[in-house]
Write an enzyme that holds these catalytic residues in place. Structure first.
Site, PDB file in Angstrom:
ATOM      1  N   CYS A 114      52.485  -9.516  16.350  1.00  0.00           N
ATOM      2  CA  CYS A 114      51.676  -8.515  17.059  1.00  0.00           C
ATOM      3  C   CYS A 114      50.236  -8.441  16.545  1.00  0.00           C
ATOM      4  CB  CYS A 114      52.332  -7.144  16.977  1.00  0.00           C
ATOM      5  SG  CYS A 114      53.938  -7.093  17.780  1.00  0.00           S
ATOM      6  N   HIS A 251      46.533  -2.087  18.752  1.00  0.00           N
ATOM      7  CA  HIS A 251      47.699  -2.798  19.280  1.00  0.00           C
ATOM      8  C   HIS A 251      48.617  -1.759  19.921  1.00  0.00           C
ATOM      9  CE1 HIS A 251      51.312  -4.975  19.791  1.00  0.00           C
ATOM     10  NE2 HIS A 251      51.926  -4.456  18.743  1.00  0.00           N
ATOM     11  N   ASN A 281      54.890  -3.139  24.863  1.00  0.00           N
ATOM     12  CA  ASN A 281      54.307  -3.877  23.739  1.00  0.00           C
ATOM     13  C   ASN A 281      54.267  -5.358  24.117  1.00  0.00           C
ATOM     14  OD1 ASN A 281      53.752  -5.224  21.368  1.00  0.00           O
ATOM     15  ND2 ASN A 281      55.195  -4.065  20.109  1.00  0.00           N
TER      16      ASN A 281
END
Ligand code: ACO
Length: 324
Positions: A114, A251, A281
């Protein structure tokens, strides 16, 4: 004078198919209410059969090039952040390079889960500032739907597919905090946490692709501290503070993590760009997707100070400050 990596344009691409929480609740024992309350996610996009990470990346790259008003031939470096490559090798970045009709310069993948986009941005920035390359495409592209265990309600509700890209150009700037471009980047990792968020397969270990596994509470416990620490590093390096920041583009993992990080750093809620509700996500793609949304809707404007941060498997984490 100093060389800075200035953003010339950004773009994104989302697969057409949308999967809502209500639809997910027909597959696993979950509910829209549970997902929204714990994560802020309402829907995510899912790549179509035959639609690969490279396809998403090429579409995002084309959008970024159009936004920059540049032909693909102007690019001499492609850094693609992904944990869901088309193949084990070659790098998905070379498929993107080929798809864009480029056969000069260099293209490679970078894997920091990520945190991938922040790591890729820092990598491209360093190459541009040394003069090794002139213009870079920095891309985050993922098809996490392909590595999810769709029977595991603790993980399958969290992730989605998508891609985003920025075009950077090496430009001379006065060397002050008022410069346009990337002003600072800070990257961290700590492999002691490697089994808290991982994929249980790989070419060297199981010869399978594997599925994403996560200790959600453990990730949550570490996230806010790591994110805020590395942002404080960015503030210390630049002499800037939360008040100077126009836009916080984190993020997009979980709204609760984002809200808690912004609160701890005293970043006003109206400065926070949130897309996790619509995208879920999307790992390395989430920051450039969010940048793209905020540029398109007129929030991020030339000259604005933008703070990025990410944290992900490894653990890896990082921050970047740039003036748009
Ligand atoms: N629907 C309904 N119930 C669920 C679901 C679901 N989708 N998933 C888990 N549950 C249940 C569990 O089984 C458990 O039930 P039990 O109490 O009967 O055993 C209960 O909900 C609580 O489970 P926890 O895992 O403790 O729930 P928690 O409040 O920690 O929320 C979550 C889980 C949302 C995953 C949270 O831990 C989290 O957000 N962690 C961060 C993870 C993350 O963001 N990862 C992204 C990758 S890393 C990054 O990008 C930063």
């Amino acid at each position: 004078m100093t060389v800075r990596s200035v953003v010339l344009g950004c773009g994104s691409y989302l697969p057409r198919q949308i999967l809502t929480n209500a639809e997910l609740a027909t597959r696993v024992d979950t509910s829209d209410e549970w997902i929204v309350q714990r994560t802020g996610i309402r829907q995510r996009h899912i790549a179509a059969e035959g639609e690969f990470t490279s396809h998403l990346a090429i579409n995002a790259a084309r959008a970024a090039l159009a936004d920059a008003g540049l032909d693909a031939q102007a690019i001499d470096l492609i850094v693609l952040a992904t944990s869901t490559p088309d193949n084990t090798f070659p790098a998905t970045a070379v498929a993107v390079q080929h798809g864009l009709g480029i056969n000069h310069g260099a293209a490679f993948d970078l894997q920091a889960v990520c945190s991938g986009f922040v790591f890729a941005l820092a990598t491209a920035d360093n190459f541009l500032r040394t003069g090794a390359y002139k213009r870079a495409l920095v891309i985050g592209a993922e098809t996490f739907s392909r590595i999810l265990d769709w029977n595991d309600r603790g993980t399958c509700v969290l992730f989605g597919d998508g891609a985003g890209a920025v075009v950077l150009e090496a430009q001379d700037q006065p060397g002050k905090s008022g410069d346009r471009g990337v002003l600072t980047t800070h990257l961290r990792s700590d492999g002691r946490h490697k089994s808290k968020l991982y994929v249980d397969g790989g070419p060297s270990s199981t010869q399978t692709v594997g599925h994403l596994r996560m200790e959600g509470r453990e990730v949550f416990k570490h996230a806010v501290g790591m994110i805020t620490d590395v942002i404080v590093d960015a503030f210390n390096a630049t002499g800037l503070s939360a008040e100077d920041i126009n836009w916080f583009v984190p993020h997009q993992a979980n709204k609760r993590i984002i809200d808690a990080s912004a609160h701890k750093l005293h970043i006003a809620p109206q400065k926070v760009v949130l897309t996790v509700d619509r995208h879920g996500n999307t790992s390395a793609a989430s920051i450039p997707l969010a940048l793209s949304v905020a540029v398109r809707d007129g929030r991020i404007k030339r000259g604005d100070l933008v703070l990025l941060e990410a944290m992900g498997g490894g653990f890896t984490w990082g921050s970047a400050v740039l003036r748009w």
